[in-house]
Design a protein around this motif. Sequence first.
Motif, short mmCIF file in Angstrom:
data_model
loop_
_atom_site.label_atom_id
_atom_site.label_comp_id
_atom_site.label_asym_id
_atom_site.label_seq_id
_atom_site.Cartn_x
_atom_site.Cartn_y
_atom_site.Cartn_z
N ASN A 159 0.82 -1.21 0.00
CA ASN A 159 0.00 0.00 0.00
C ASN A 159 0.86 1.26 0.00
OD1 ASN A 159 -2.04 1.83 0.24
ND2 ASN A 159 -2.30 1.52 2.43
N LEU A 160 1.14 1.78 -1.19
CA LEU A 160 1.92 3.02 -1.26
C LEU A 160 1.12 4.20 -0.75
CD1 LEU A 160 3.71 2.88 -4.72
CD2 LEU A 160 4.53 2.12 -2.53
N ALA A 161 -0.22 4.06 -0.73
CA ALA A 161 -1.05 5.19 -0.35
C ALA A 161 -1.12 5.39 1.16
CB ALA A 161 -2.46 5.02 -0.91
N HIS A 162 -0.38 4.57 1.92
CA HIS A 162 -0.40 4.73 3.37
C HIS A 162 0.08 6.12 3.78
CE1 HIS A 162 -1.17 2.49 7.00
NE2 HIS A 162 -0.09 2.98 7.56
N GLY A 163 1.05 6.62 3.03
CA GLY A 163 1.54 7.98 3.31
C GLY A 163 0.48 9.02 3.05
N SER A 164 -0.43 8.75 2.11
CA SER A 164 -1.49 9.71 1.83
C SER A 164 -2.44 9.80 3.02
CB SER A 164 -2.27 9.29 0.59
OG SER A 164 -1.42 9.31 -0.52
N LEU A 165 -2.68 8.66 3.69
CA LEU A 165 -3.56 8.69 4.86
C LEU A 165 -2.91 9.51 5.98
CD1 LEU A 165 -4.59 4.96 4.67
CD2 LEU A 165 -6.07 6.92 4.28
N TYR A 166 -1.59 9.39 6.08
CA TYR A 166 -0.83 10.20 7.04
C TYR A 166 -1.03 11.69 6.74
CZ TYR A 166 3.77 12.20 8.54
OH TYR A 166 4.79 12.96 9.03
N MET A 167 -0.93 12.01 5.44
CA MET A 167 -1.11 13.40 5.02
C MET A 167 -2.54 13.85 5.30
SD MET A 167 -0.69 14.92 1.18
CE MET A 167 -2.06 13.99 0.51
N MET A 168 -3.52 13.01 4.97
CA MET A 168 -4.92 13.39 5.19
C MET A 168 -5.18 13.61 6.68
SD MET A 168 -6.06 13.68 2.23
CE MET A 168 -7.80 13.98 2.47
N GLY A 169 -4.58 12.78 7.52
CA GLY A 169 -4.73 12.97 8.96
C GLY A 169 -4.28 14.36 9.37
N ALA A 170 -3.13 14.77 8.84
CA ALA A 170 -2.59 16.09 9.19
C ALA A 170 -3.53 17.19 8.71
CB ALA A 170 -1.21 16.26 8.57
N TYR A 171 -4.05 17.06 7.48
CA TYR A 171 -4.94 18.10 6.95
C TYR A 171 -6.27 18.13 7.71
CZ TYR A 171 -2.18 19.78 3.04
OH TYR A 171 -1.22 20.38 2.29
N PHE A 172 -6.80 16.94 8.03
CA PHE A 172 -8.04 16.90 8.82
C PHE A 172 -7.82 17.63 10.14
CE2 PHE A 172 -9.67 12.82 6.64
CZ PHE A 172 -10.42 13.57 5.76
N ALA A 173 -6.71 17.31 10.80
CA ALA A 173 -6.44 17.93 12.10
C ALA A 173 -6.35 19.45 11.94
CB ALA A 173 -5.14 17.38 12.68
N TYR A 174 -5.71 19.89 10.86
CA TYR A 174 -5.59 21.33 10.62
C TYR A 174 -6.97 21.97 10.51
CZ TYR A 174 -4.73 25.67 8.12
OH TYR A 174 -4.72 26.98 7.74
#
Lengths: 307, 322
Positions: free
Chosen positions: A38-53
């Motif tokens: 799953n290369l998109a795991h990093g995208s979930l990390y990014m989405m987490g950061a943006y959601f938190a923002y």
Amino acid sequence: MNWLLLFEQILNGIQLGLLLFLLAAGLTLIFGIMDLVNLAHGSLYMMGAYFAYSFAGWTDSFVIGVLLALPATLLLGIVVEVVALRTLYDRNHLDQVLATFGLILFFNELVRIIWGPAGLDLPLPDFLNTSVEILPGIPYPTYRLAVIAVGLLVALFLYLLVARTRIGMLIRAGASNREMVGALGVDIKLLYTIVFGLGAALAGLAGMMAAPILTVEVGMGERILIDTFVVIVIGGIGSIRGAFLAALIIGLIDTVGRSILPDLLNLMLPQAAASTAAPALSSMLTYVLMALVLAIRPAGLFPPRGA
Amino acid sequence: MTLSVRSVTVILVLLGLALVPPIASWVDQGYYTVLFARMLIMSIAAIALNLILGFGGMVSFGHAAFLGVGGYVAGIFIFHYFEDGAEWMGNGYVQLAATIVASALVALFIGAICLRTRGVYFIMITLAFGQMLFFVAVGLEIYGGDDGLSLYTRSEFPGLFDLNDRTTLYYVSYGTMLACLLVSWRLINSRFGMVLRGARLNDRRMKAIGFPTYPYRLVAFVISGVMTGIAGFLLANQTDFVSPSMMHWTKSGDLIIIVVLGGMGTLFGPLFGTIAYLLLEDILPSITESWQLFFGPMLILVVLFARGGIDSLLGPRSRPDD
């Protein structure tokens, strides 16, 4: 070498290691149980950061923002699993690499449209934006200590979940032999979705915790993704224990290596050569370690039993 | 004798590519010579990757590193030729020889270690080596580090040609691409190629019938690395610039996409894939700025539903091997 500085770097290394562990724990389970790259795991990390923002901005509270962003990432993970990834489980790794690479492009562009291309800063609340004197004369940021604490708590939670609960038993069984678990009548689809959602939430949590330290930006996921791969490959794919130890090793080597390598090289090489070699060598350290481990133990340090 | 759809398409594509520079200068759009030269060069790298990915089953996720090796050899030689007046370093033959030796040695080293592993581990360790070389390039501060290195002149091959001329560069790339196609074709239909393809389908069985597959796979990896290195050498000459970004891991991903899009394990697939990919990359941004929003899901759909890539649109393959 300044011993106090070294001590601070070791703490930073542990903190980076725990962040990596949050990502690696989910990824190694997804790898181990669903056999999915799953290369998109990093995208979930990014989405987490943006959601938190965003949530922190709307509620005016960092803590509530994180508490809201966590289930949001979990939900997003489940949606991604159901919509896109479910069909990929019985495909070969190459197909999975390509399809999840496509997901990365999609998420990066989506973020660029919604939040814009510029990097964003997630400000810390006042009570975390201080420093504590951990040893006489060494102040250390409270927030980084909090990250370490949360990381350790999550590690403990995961340990209890995997070692002590029924669902953990299924996860362990899935990591050793998927077909057998399915044959014994376990709803393997549901198990997959749960594991993926859990992995997504952990990745999102890592993103949220990294957000105040780094900048929230497009592409933040890819940078840490590669390090996460290094961690799970060194730890042995499918092994949470391996991921934990490998994450700490990588975190420490990366952070401490960067700070002491220039001094070490200065002792061995002429000044000019040392100052050119040091930055490249310290960025390479983790990859060198991975190459060494794989050359000696091709299945990682702690391959899960039965795999 | 009737020609199959595939043969006709291939002939038309090759002819069309040969006619790009005159047509481009006729309609006064020199830009197309540049775009298609880039296409030819990338297709060399794709043909190289296809050799190990499509025929050998080795998913190398760090192949852009070899583009970087070739590019940096050209860049560094020209840099010293220009800055220090080292006459011999400005010689194209020397540069090309150095490119071949350097990429062969790097491929030998990386391949020897990576080929001990299988499956996901192979993907990951090639990725790691790619990143390692990426950071080596970032660390090369005399050669620009992160910012890269501009080439003040291009490679000259005294007595033969000079890449400073845009059309010459185009036809040199064209010829190199044809040569690589020929080499692939000869290789995959030889005994060597049979062993390689056998090892992809069932490595254990190949070993059981007495073929030590490791050296075969390693040689294929080295050949592929050298071809990609030459592509990098040409790419540096074409863009007059080398930087670490040409060996970023997403570039390796692009190469894999190109091969799969065109049809992996087919002779002409990489060529079709490169043309399609670079045309999309050129056209889509002019339609919508956020083209990747559509490109990403499209990629997923290609993977899910169009297994054989563009090549499979041209009818069934004459000799399917899986």
